[in-house]
Write a protein that holds these residues in place. Structure first.
Motif, mmCIF file in Angstrom:
data_model
loop_
_atom_site.group_PDB
_atom_site.id
_atom_site.type_symbol
_atom_site.label_atom_id
_atom_site.label_comp_id
_atom_site.label_asym_id
_atom_site.label_seq_id
_atom_site.Cartn_x
_atom_site.Cartn_y
_atom_site.Cartn_z
ATOM 1 N N UNK A 121 0.852 -1.193 0.000
ATOM 2 C CA UNK A 121 0.000 0.000 0.000
ATOM 3 C C UNK A 121 0.883 1.236 0.000
ATOM 4 N N UNK A 122 0.544 2.193 -0.855
ATOM 5 C CA UNK A 122 1.353 3.412 -0.942
ATOM 6 C C UNK A 122 0.490 4.611 -1.293
ATOM 7 N N UNK A 123 0.898 5.755 -0.779
ATOM 8 C CA UNK A 123 0.260 7.033 -1.135
ATOM 9 C C UNK A 123 1.258 7.933 -1.854
ATOM 10 N N UNK A 124 2.458 7.428 -2.090
ATOM 11 C CA UNK A 124 3.505 8.238 -2.715
ATOM 12 C C UNK A 124 4.057 7.546 -3.962
ATOM 13 N N UNK A 125 3.212 6.844 -4.667
ATOM 14 C CA UNK A 125 3.671 6.135 -5.868
ATOM 15 C C UNK A 125 4.078 7.142 -6.941
ATOM 16 N N UNK A 126 5.035 6.745 -7.766
ATOM 17 C CA UNK A 126 5.460 7.553 -8.906
ATOM 18 C C UNK A 126 5.306 6.715 -10.170
ATOM 19 N N UNK A 127 5.337 7.376 -11.311
ATOM 20 C CA UNK A 127 5.158 6.664 -12.581
ATOM 21 C C UNK A 127 6.298 5.670 -12.792
ATOM 22 N N UNK A 128 5.968 4.522 -13.345
ATOM 23 C CA UNK A 128 6.969 3.493 -13.615
ATOM 24 C C UNK A 128 6.326 2.141 -13.819
ATOM 25 N N UNK A 129 7.167 1.124 -13.979
ATOM 26 C CA UNK A 129 6.698 -0.246 -14.163
ATOM 27 C C UNK A 129 6.757 -0.959 -12.817
ATOM 28 N N UNK A 130 5.650 -1.591 -12.436
ATOM 29 C CA UNK A 130 5.545 -2.288 -11.155
ATOM 30 C C UNK A 130 5.325 -3.780 -11.402
ATOM 31 N N UNK A 131 5.903 -4.612 -10.511
ATOM 32 C CA UNK A 131 5.690 -6.054 -10.609
ATOM 33 C C UNK A 131 5.993 -6.717 -9.271
ATOM 34 N N UNK B 157 3.666 -7.367 -15.455
ATOM 35 C CA UNK B 157 4.094 -6.001 -15.158
ATOM 36 C C UNK B 157 2.973 -5.017 -15.478
ATOM 37 N N UNK B 158 2.923 -3.920 -14.740
ATOM 38 C CA UNK B 158 1.926 -2.868 -14.968
ATOM 39 C C UNK B 158 2.657 -1.540 -15.125
ATOM 40 N N UNK B 159 2.474 -0.894 -16.274
ATOM 41 C CA UNK B 159 3.121 0.393 -16.548
ATOM 42 C C UNK B 159 2.199 1.507 -16.045
ATOM 43 N N UNK B 160 2.386 1.877 -14.781
ATOM 44 C CA UNK B 160 1.468 2.793 -14.098
ATOM 45 C C UNK B 160 1.907 4.238 -14.289
ATOM 46 N N UNK B 161 0.932 5.101 -14.559
ATOM 47 C CA UNK B 161 1.172 6.542 -14.697
ATOM 48 C C UNK B 161 0.495 7.274 -13.549
ATOM 49 N N UNK B 162 1.274 8.075 -12.820
ATOM 50 C CA UNK B 162 0.730 8.919 -11.759
ATOM 51 C C UNK B 162 0.585 10.325 -12.325
#
Length: 416
Positions: A185-195, A205-210
């Motif tokens: 759990x995070x409230x400070x996520x930044x854009x990037x690939x998560x896995x 993998x998920x290419x998440x955009x903040x």
């Protein structure tokens, strides 16, 4: 050597201890992967390059195996113990997210480079042994939102990692969030690939955009199966409705009779691309609000993906079988001709003893016929399989006994 740990996507520091006690710089190759994002069954090309002088290198290829730390264990790819002269290596039937590295060696005695940085081949396809679920279930999120990353699969222990927009693995969830069980759990996520990682597996993998703006695109985290439907939405930060919403694919406006969402009823590979949305706060408002872009990935149905993984070996097997049958038929034809020729000579021997006696006399006088018959005999003896060539045992060059390897990630304990 096979159990040396090396940092993921980080800078490696390598210290060589020699008799004289001086350090020597060791070149580090650069690995590139193409494509970096794949659909199940795709082929991927790994390319390893070493700085000048570039001639004379043999290249060794490794899969990066996770071990629930900041490091990975290099595992030689199949058939790679002697390396390759080519600086590229093709992976057929890529199915899931995976990390790779390379190194090079040359000379006698052998001299090895350090390992390259680990490069990942990303896949959004879910791996049954390790999967990532994102909540809220979309690729784009507002910078003020909380984000949950959930790991599931065949493991009792998980870590969540991310690679930044430059491709560096900066840190795990414990640095930028809170890992509770299998959930980050995070409230400070930044854009990037998560896995997610387990002891031996990488998840999808998920290419998440903040997004720091007021509008985000609502799209699926996972690839959409070809032939299925998908709906893209446009979400306003205040939960109010947006007006005059348009959708764009690769910066081209999509004709869309339904305002507020985009429905693709039967997805095909041609629908893959970067999508974004644009709308207004009020019907007559002049100010437009535009989301960031996200990639819509389309995968083949499972049956097609599974068959494509085995397509190459199947074709090779069929071709080999056909060639074997042709060679067998040629052998039988030649063998039958030889038997027929032998039978014909035998019949002539039984029917014409006088003639045969003359031939034997001729053999005694000048050896001409004797030489011809000897040649026939050699021809019969030559029909058969050749000896199996001996296989060499030239393994990968061993590490120097005076080499002390210390490999670290570039980001260290960066908070990402």
């Amino acid at each position: 050597m096979g159990h040396t740990l090396f940092g993921a996507l980080g800078l490696f520091s390598l210290n060589i201890l020699l008799y004289c006690g001086h350090a020597q710089d060791v070149p580090r190759p650069v690995l590139t992967v193409s494509p970096s994002w794949t659909s199940p069954g795709d082929s991927v090309t790994l390319t390893c390059s070493v700085g000048p002088p570039s001639a004379g290198w043999r290249f060794f290829w490794y899969k990066a195996v996770p071990d629930l730390s900041r490091y990975y264990t290099p595992e030689l790819l199949a058939g790679g113990t002697t390396g390759t002269e080519q600086d590229s290596y093709i992976l057929h039937g890529q199915t899931h997210t995976a990390g790779y590295a390379c190194r090079a060696g040359r000379g006698d005695p052998g001299f090895n480079t350090s390992y390259s940085r680990v490069k990942f081949v990303w896949s959004g396809g879910v791996n049954p042994a390790a999967s990532l679920t994102v909540t809220p279930h979309r690729l784009q999120h507002f910078s003020t939102e909380s984000l949950s990353l959930i790991c599931e699969g065949n493991s009792a222990e998980w870590i969540v990692k991310k690679a930044d927009e430059d491709g560096y693995v900066s840190s795990s969830c414990s640095y930028w969030g809170e890992m509770t069980g299998s959930t980050c759990n995070t409230t400070t996520a930044s854009s990037g690939v998560y896995w997610c990682e387990s002891e031996t597996q990488f998840s999808n993998a998920a290419n998440i955009t903040i997004h720091s703006g007021d509008v985000i695109l609502v799209s699926s985290v996972h690839p959409v199966t070809e032939g299925h439907s998908v709906t893209l939405g446009c979400k306003f930060k205040t939960e109010n409705l947006l007006y005059n919403v348009d959708f764009y694919k690769n910066n081209t406006l999509i004709p869309n009779p339904v305002r507020g969402e985009l429905l693709i009823s039967a997805v095909t590979k041609s629908d893959e691309g970067f999508y974004k949305c644009r709308g207004r706060k009020s019907p007559q408002g002049l100010e437009t609000l535009t989301s960031a872009e996200s990639w819509l990935s389309v995968k083949y149905p499972e049956e097609a993906a599974s068959s494509s993984v085995f397509l190459v070996p199947l074709v090779v097997g069929l071709v080999s079988g056909v060639l074997l049958i042709i060679l067998l038929l040629l052998f039988l034809r030649r063998y039958r001709k030889s038997e027929a020729s032998s039978l014909s000579r035998s019949q002539r021997t039984n029917q014409s003893p006088a003639t045969d006696h003359m031939i034997n006399q001729g053999e005694t006088q000048d050896g001409h016929y004797a030489s011809l018959l000897h040649g026939d005999s050699c021809l019969y003896e030559a029909i058969g399989g050749s000896e199996e060539p001996e296989h060499g045992t030239n393994d990968e060059p061993e590490e120097s006994v005076y080499e002390n390897v210390r490999m670290e990630t570039a980001a260290g304990t960066s908070d990402g």
